[in-house]
Enzyme design. Structure first.
Site, PDB file in Angstrom:
ATOM      1  N   LYS A 139     -13.419  -1.349 -57.216  1.00  0.00           N
ATOM      2  CA  LYS A 139     -13.858  -2.628 -57.995  1.00  0.00           C
ATOM      3  C   LYS A 139     -13.116  -2.836 -59.210  1.00  0.00           C
ATOM      4  O   LYS A 139     -12.338  -4.000 -59.635  1.00  0.00           O
ATOM      5  CB  LYS A 139     -15.258  -3.047 -57.827  1.00  0.00           C
ATOM      6  CG  LYS A 139     -15.656  -4.401 -57.982  1.00  0.00           C
ATOM      7  CD  LYS A 139     -17.083  -4.435 -58.051  1.00  0.00           C
ATOM      8  CE  LYS A 139     -17.789  -3.408 -59.021  1.00  0.00           C
ATOM      9  NZ  LYS A 139     -18.972  -3.800 -59.521  1.00  0.00           N
TER      10      LYS A 139
ATOM     11  N   ARG B 222     -27.737 -10.131 -59.398  1.00  0.00           N
ATOM     12  CA  ARG B 222     -28.213  -8.935 -58.560  1.00  0.00           C
ATOM     13  C   ARG B 222     -29.243  -9.524 -58.029  1.00  0.00           C
ATOM     14  O   ARG B 222     -29.712  -8.924 -56.973  1.00  0.00           O
ATOM     15  CB  ARG B 222     -28.608  -8.019 -59.614  1.00  0.00           C
ATOM     16  CG  ARG B 222     -27.180  -7.125 -60.032  1.00  0.00           C
ATOM     17  CD  ARG B 222     -27.729  -5.707 -60.362  1.00  0.00           C
ATOM     18  NE  ARG B 222     -26.940  -5.172 -61.230  1.00  0.00           N
ATOM     19  CZ  ARG B 222     -25.593  -4.351 -60.927  1.00  0.00           C
ATOM     20  NH1 ARG B 222     -25.618  -4.547 -59.610  1.00  0.00           N
ATOM     21  NH2 ARG B 222     -24.801  -3.977 -61.788  1.00  0.00           N
TER      22      ARG B 222
ATOM     23  N   ARG C 249     -13.211  12.168 -56.816  1.00  0.00           N
ATOM     24  CA  ARG C 249     -13.256  11.736 -57.993  1.00  0.00           C
ATOM     25  C   ARG C 249     -14.312  12.404 -59.024  1.00  0.00           C
ATOM     26  O   ARG C 249     -13.584  12.896 -60.128  1.00  0.00           O
ATOM     27  CB  ARG C 249     -13.811  10.247 -58.101  1.00  0.00           C
ATOM     28  CG  ARG C 249     -13.493   9.594 -59.591  1.00  0.00           C
ATOM     29  CD  ARG C 249     -14.048   7.940 -59.541  1.00  0.00           C
ATOM     30  NE  ARG C 249     -15.420   7.860 -59.654  1.00  0.00           N
ATOM     31  CZ  ARG C 249     -15.795   6.538 -59.543  1.00  0.00           C
ATOM     32  NH1 ARG C 249     -15.193   5.591 -59.470  1.00  0.00           N
ATOM     33  NH2 ARG C 249     -17.247   6.040 -59.756  1.00  0.00           N
TER      34      ARG C 249
ATOM     35  N   ARG D 268     -18.018  13.457 -63.868  1.00  0.00           N
ATOM     36  CA  ARG D 268     -19.049  12.439 -63.947  1.00  0.00           C
ATOM     37  C   ARG D 268     -20.147  12.946 -62.861  1.00  0.00           C
ATOM     38  O   ARG D 268     -19.981  13.229 -61.918  1.00  0.00           O
ATOM     39  CB  ARG D 268     -18.678  10.997 -63.428  1.00  0.00           C
ATOM     40  CG  ARG D 268     -18.388  10.064 -64.328  1.00  0.00           C
ATOM     41  CD  ARG D 268     -18.133   8.571 -63.838  1.00  0.00           C
ATOM     42  NE  ARG D 268     -19.179   7.860 -63.496  1.00  0.00           N
ATOM     43  CZ  ARG D 268     -18.948   6.727 -62.953  1.00  0.00           C
ATOM     44  NH1 ARG D 268     -18.079   6.314 -62.966  1.00  0.00           N
ATOM     45  NH2 ARG D 268     -20.171   6.153 -62.438  1.00  0.00           N
TER      46      ARG D 268
ATOM     47  N   ARG E 232     -26.913   5.973 -54.159  1.00  0.00           N
ATOM     48  CA  ARG E 232     -26.384   4.715 -55.010  1.00  0.00           C
ATOM     49  C   ARG E 232     -25.563   3.681 -53.766  1.00  0.00           C
ATOM     50  O   ARG E 232     -25.784   2.530 -54.009  1.00  0.00           O
ATOM     51  CB  ARG E 232     -25.189   5.418 -55.801  1.00  0.00           C
ATOM     52  CG  ARG E 232     -25.707   6.000 -57.039  1.00  0.00           C
ATOM     53  CD  ARG E 232     -24.736   6.663 -57.939  1.00  0.00           C
ATOM     54  NE  ARG E 232     -23.698   5.725 -58.038  1.00  0.00           N
ATOM     55  CZ  ARG E 232     -22.287   6.647 -58.293  1.00  0.00           C
ATOM     56  NH1 ARG E 232     -22.380   7.757 -58.083  1.00  0.00           N
ATOM     57  NH2 ARG E 232     -21.312   5.763 -58.728  1.00  0.00           N
TER      58      ARG E 232
END
Ligand code: IMP
Ligand code: MG
Length: 369
Positions: free
Chosen positions: A193, A268, A307, A313, A325
């Site tokens: 995104k 949201r 990633r 992360r 998630r």
């Protein structure tokens, strides 16, 4: 909505409403004039429609003449009034009523008073169909006022924008923001995104509003809204939608000449989608599309895990966290998909492929809006 030259205008005052107002002015003026035969003086060009409708309704004998002045350039009034056609008859001893389409700064009216300074008329009164009190800078008395309007440019019923619009039988008002393309961008974690938002921003000159960034900015800079938001967060409560909307509003206000916005991270919920709609509406605009990048779960998991190996992360390292998630994303966005689908504004875009391939798909959607 209509477009004249480069600008958009929205319906503002209907033909019926205008007609009622002119009728009211006729009654007031006819009563005051009594048995005199008045001379109505229209100020060309703009007043030709109001004069025509007015005198057709006038119940008693009257005379009609025109003077022609010019003061407007585009959408701005200028100080410099040109006298194109002055008075062509002797009005000594006559009851004169000026019929104006609109009084804005009052500069034109000042020139009218100069024209009549040396005429020995019996009385001089001013009637205007429209009046913008916030723009008026003179103190000449306005004897008859049709409708007071806000200080925004209008067209129609004799009034023009650079020559166009005079023929419209109703009044249109300039749009606050000009035509914008506003997108709500969605995508599950790992869909790319951010990369695509950067590209769309460049290609379409859109302003990217990421709610997360807006929050961080307001809190870091200790803006009033930032402090308010923080007070909820410190108590462990959700920040009320209105606070978020007020922050987004501030971002939109900072960029009113943008071609449009990409909203990222908002809305949201249904309530937020409705609030965003209201915000856009108050800017004479709307959300044109919800674009969601669609990527198969297995591919997302793979992308995020790889990633995680390089980014470090923590939430990208654990497969079950990643799956959670992703599941949460679908849970939350399903409602919004329905919300925008019901308005035919939902566009799912295949998010699997090279960055270029995906941008081509996104562009195809936007170019078709
Ligand atoms: P003023 O001299 O600023 O009072 O403006 C008077 C003249 O400007 C009017 O007779 C119109 O020709 C023009 N004008 C003022 N406001 C508008 C508007 O909103 N639309 C179109 N013309 C306007
Ligand atoms: Mg005029």
């Amino acid at each position: 909505m209509i477009k004249l030259h480069d600008k958009y205008f929205k319906p503002f005052i209907s033909a019926k409403e205008i007609d009622d107002v002119i009728q009211r002015l006729v009654i007031e003026i006819a009563e005051d004039v009594g048995d005199e035969t008045p001379v109505f003086v229209g100020i060309l060009n703009g007043s030709f429609m109001v004069v025509s409708d007015f005198v057709k309704k006038y119940p008693k004998p009257c005379e009609v003449t025109f003077i022609k002045l010019a003061s407007y350039e585009g959408v701005k009034s200028t100080e410099d009034i040109q006298r194109l056609i002055g008075l062509t008859q002797d009005l000594t001893g006559r009851t004169v009523i000026i019929l104006e389409d609109i009084i804005d700064s009052g500069n034109t009216l000042a020139e009218v008073h100069r024209i009549f300074e040396n005429e020995k008329v019996k009385s001089l009164k001013i009637a205007t169909l429209f009046y913008k009190p916030e723009a008026y800078k003179k103190d000449y008395k306005l004897h008859y006022v049709g409708i007071e309007i806000p200080n925004k440019f209008i067209v129609g019923f004799g009034l023009d924008y650079d020559g166009l619009g005079r023929n419209l039988p109703e009044i249109y008002q300039i749009k606050e923001t000009q035509h914008m393309t506003n997108l709500v961008l969605f995508g599950p974690p790992g869909a790319g995104k951010g990369t695509q938002a950067d590209f769309l921003k460049e290609k379409y000159h859109l302003v990217h509003i990421s709610t997360g960034d807006v929050f961080r900015y307001n809190i870091k800079n200790e803006t009033a809204l930032g402090m308010l938001a923080k007070s909820y967060m410190d108590k462990g409560e959700l920040v009320p939608d209105q606070v978020t909307i007020d922050m987004l509003n501030a971002e939109v206000e900072k960029n009113t000449d943008a071609n449009g916005f990409i909203f990222d991270g908002f809305p949201r919920t249904n309530a937020q989608a409705e609030a965003l709609e209201k915000l856009m509406d108050s800017k004479d605009s709307q959300i044109n599309a919800m674009i969601a990048l669609e990527v198969d779960d297995e591919i997302l998991v793979e992308r995020l895990l790889s990633r995680g190996k390089t980014s470090g992360r923590a939430d990208d390292a654990d497969e079950s966290i990643i799956r959670n998630r992703i599941a949460e994303y679908y849970d939350k966005t399903a409602i919004l998909k329905d919300f925008y689908s019901s308005q035919n504004k939902y566009f799912g875009v295949d998010g699997v492929g090279s960055i270029d391939e995906i941008t081509v798909r996104l562009s195809a959607v936007i170019d078709n809006l």
